[in-house]
Scaffold this motif. Structure first.
Motif, PDB file in Angstrom:
ATOM      1  N   LEU A 252       0.831  -1.101   0.055  1.00 36.81           N
ATOM      2  CA  LEU A 252       0.002  -0.194   0.159  1.00 36.81           C
ATOM      3  C   LEU A 252       0.841   1.301  -0.154  1.00 36.81           C
ATOM      4  CD1 LEU A 252      -2.463  -1.191   2.787  1.00 36.81           C
ATOM      5  CD2 LEU A 252      -2.784  -1.274   0.400  1.00 36.81           C
ATOM      6  N   VAL A 253       0.624   2.479  -0.681  1.00 40.29           N
ATOM      7  CA  VAL A 253       1.069   3.627  -0.649  1.00 40.29           C
ATOM      8  C   VAL A 253       1.542   3.852   0.871  1.00 40.29           C
ATOM      9  CG1 VAL A 253       0.901   6.134  -1.141  1.00 40.29           C
ATOM     10  CG2 VAL A 253       0.067   4.177  -2.652  1.00 40.29           C
ATOM     11  N   SER A 254       0.687   3.506   1.825  1.00 43.16           N
ATOM     12  CA  SER A 254       0.534   3.972   3.231  1.00 43.16           C
ATOM     13  C   SER A 254       1.841   3.254   3.858  1.00 43.16           C
ATOM     14  CB  SER A 254      -0.591   3.987   3.922  1.00 43.16           C
ATOM     15  OG  SER A 254      -1.249   2.451   3.824  1.00 43.16           O
ATOM     16  N   ASP A 255       2.371   2.096   3.175  1.00 45.48           N
ATOM     17  CA  ASP A 255       3.340   1.314   3.765  1.00 45.48           C
ATOM     18  C   ASP A 255       4.810   2.172   3.550  1.00 45.48           C
ATOM     19  OD1 ASP A 255       2.028  -1.656   2.650  1.00 45.48           O
ATOM     20  OD2 ASP A 255       1.829  -0.803   4.360  1.00 45.48           O
ATOM     21  N   SER A 256       4.746   3.249   2.774  1.00 45.35           N
ATOM     22  CA  SER A 256       6.248   4.026   2.604  1.00 45.35           C
ATOM     23  C   SER A 256       6.371   4.381   3.781  1.00 45.35           C
ATOM     24  CB  SER A 256       5.992   5.173   1.443  1.00 45.35           C
ATOM     25  OG  SER A 256       5.606   4.700   0.248  1.00 45.35           O
ATOM     26  N   ALA A 257       7.908   4.225   4.397  1.00 43.80           N
ATOM     27  CA  ALA A 257       8.254   4.205   5.471  1.00 43.80           C
ATOM     28  C   ALA A 257       9.790   3.863   5.731  1.00 43.80           C
ATOM     29  CB  ALA A 257       7.549   3.757   6.702  1.00 43.80           C
ATOM     30  N   LEU A 258      10.414   4.126   6.575  1.00 44.42           N
ATOM     31  CA  LEU A 258      11.715   3.600   6.947  1.00 44.42           C
ATOM     32  C   LEU A 258      11.700   2.237   7.809  1.00 44.42           C
ATOM     33  CD1 LEU A 258      14.645   4.431   6.419  1.00 44.42           C
ATOM     34  CD2 LEU A 258      14.601   5.700   8.535  1.00 44.42           C
ATOM     35  N   TYR A 259      12.225   1.323   7.266  1.00 50.91           N
ATOM     36  CA  TYR A 259      12.106   0.050   8.099  1.00 50.91           C
ATOM     37  C   TYR A 259      13.505  -0.425   8.708  1.00 50.91           C
ATOM     38  CZ  TYR A 259       7.693  -0.521   5.982  1.00 50.91           C
ATOM     39  OH  TYR A 259       6.185  -0.137   5.565  1.00 50.91           O
ATOM     40  N   PHE A 260      13.472  -0.757  10.014  1.00 47.19           N
ATOM     41  CA  PHE A 260      14.742  -1.055  10.632  1.00 47.19           C
ATOM     42  C   PHE A 260      14.493  -2.610  11.015  1.00 47.19           C
ATOM     43  CE2 PHE A 260      16.852   2.871  11.070  1.00 47.19           C
ATOM     44  CZ  PHE A 260      15.763   3.892  10.750  1.00 47.19           C
TER      45      PHE A 260
END
Lengths: 114, 114
Positions: free
Chosen positions: A82-90
């Motif tokens: 989803l577009v809303s999954d756009s983020a920084l993942y650690f």
């Protein structure tokens, strides 16, 4: 020393397509592995963790991760981005066997394109 | 409270001034962590408190940085004689006692040194 690596600084995927964010680890003893997500201008949120048991771990927001001992990997996956999954993942691993302090990977920025 | 609370959310200070950042952990969480995150970068461990044990201060970058925690409650991170390179988001997290428990993060304090 315990460590994790995230080989990709940036991952781009089209909305609706499956996504994978990679993590490999180097630990002594049993691996305990975590994924966190950081949305823009927010703190980190816990997504999921592997402690023992089933190699496929399910977490928040439809994410899952597969623990692979032979490849020392713990890749984060989602069947349909989803577009809303756009983020920084650690990706993270406990600093020691007491599991009470963490070392984080450098992070992977995921961009889901509409 | 329901989550980890940090204050202030934003702080602009002049170079050379001292600043104090506050973290209220989740009630009952014995472990508390401070991290620093520079713009677009990963997390840099600063300090870790666990109950009444001596804190792990190995991540503090200089003697201008110090942190205190009263019992299992509030923690304050103090930066003396701030420098421009101290500009970053300072994240606090807390977790339950026990191995491999996930950490819960606050929203962070964005510090800007001008």
């Amino acid at each position: 020393a315990q460590s994790v690596a995230q080989p990709e600084d940036q991952v781009n995927v089209a909305e609706g397509n499956p996504l994978t964010v990679k993590c490999t680890y180097s630990v002594s003893g049993n691996p305990y592995l975590f994924w966190y997500v950081q949305y823009p201008n927010r703190g980190l949120q816990f997504l999921l963790k592997y402690i023992t048991g089933d190699n496929l771990v399910k977490g928040s927001y439809g994410f899952e991760a597969e623990f692979n001992k032979s490849q020392t990997s713990f890749h984060l996956k989602k069947p349909s981005a989803l577009v809303s999954d756009s983020a920084l993942y650690f990706c993270a691993v406990p600093l020691d066997n007491y599991g009470q302090n963490f070392v984080f990977g450098p992070g992977t920025r995921l961009s889901v394109l509409p | 409270g329901a989550g980890v609370s940090q204050s202030p959310s934003n702080k602009v200070t002049e170079k050379g001034k001292d600043v104090e950042l506050r973290c209220d952990p989740i009630s009952g969480h014995t472990a508390l962590y401070w991290y620093r995150q520079r713009l677009g970068q990963g997390l840099e461990f600063l300090i870790y408190f666990q109950g009444n044990s001596a804190p792990d201060k190995s991540g503090l970058p200089s003697d201008r940085f110090s942190a205190e925690r009263t019992g299992e409650s509030v923690s304050t991170l103090t930066i003396q004689r701030t420098q421009q390179e101290d500009s970053a988001v300072y994240l606090c997290a807390s977790s339950l006692q026990g191995t491999n428990t996930e950490a819960f993060f606050g929203q962070g304090t964005r510090l800007t040194v001008v």
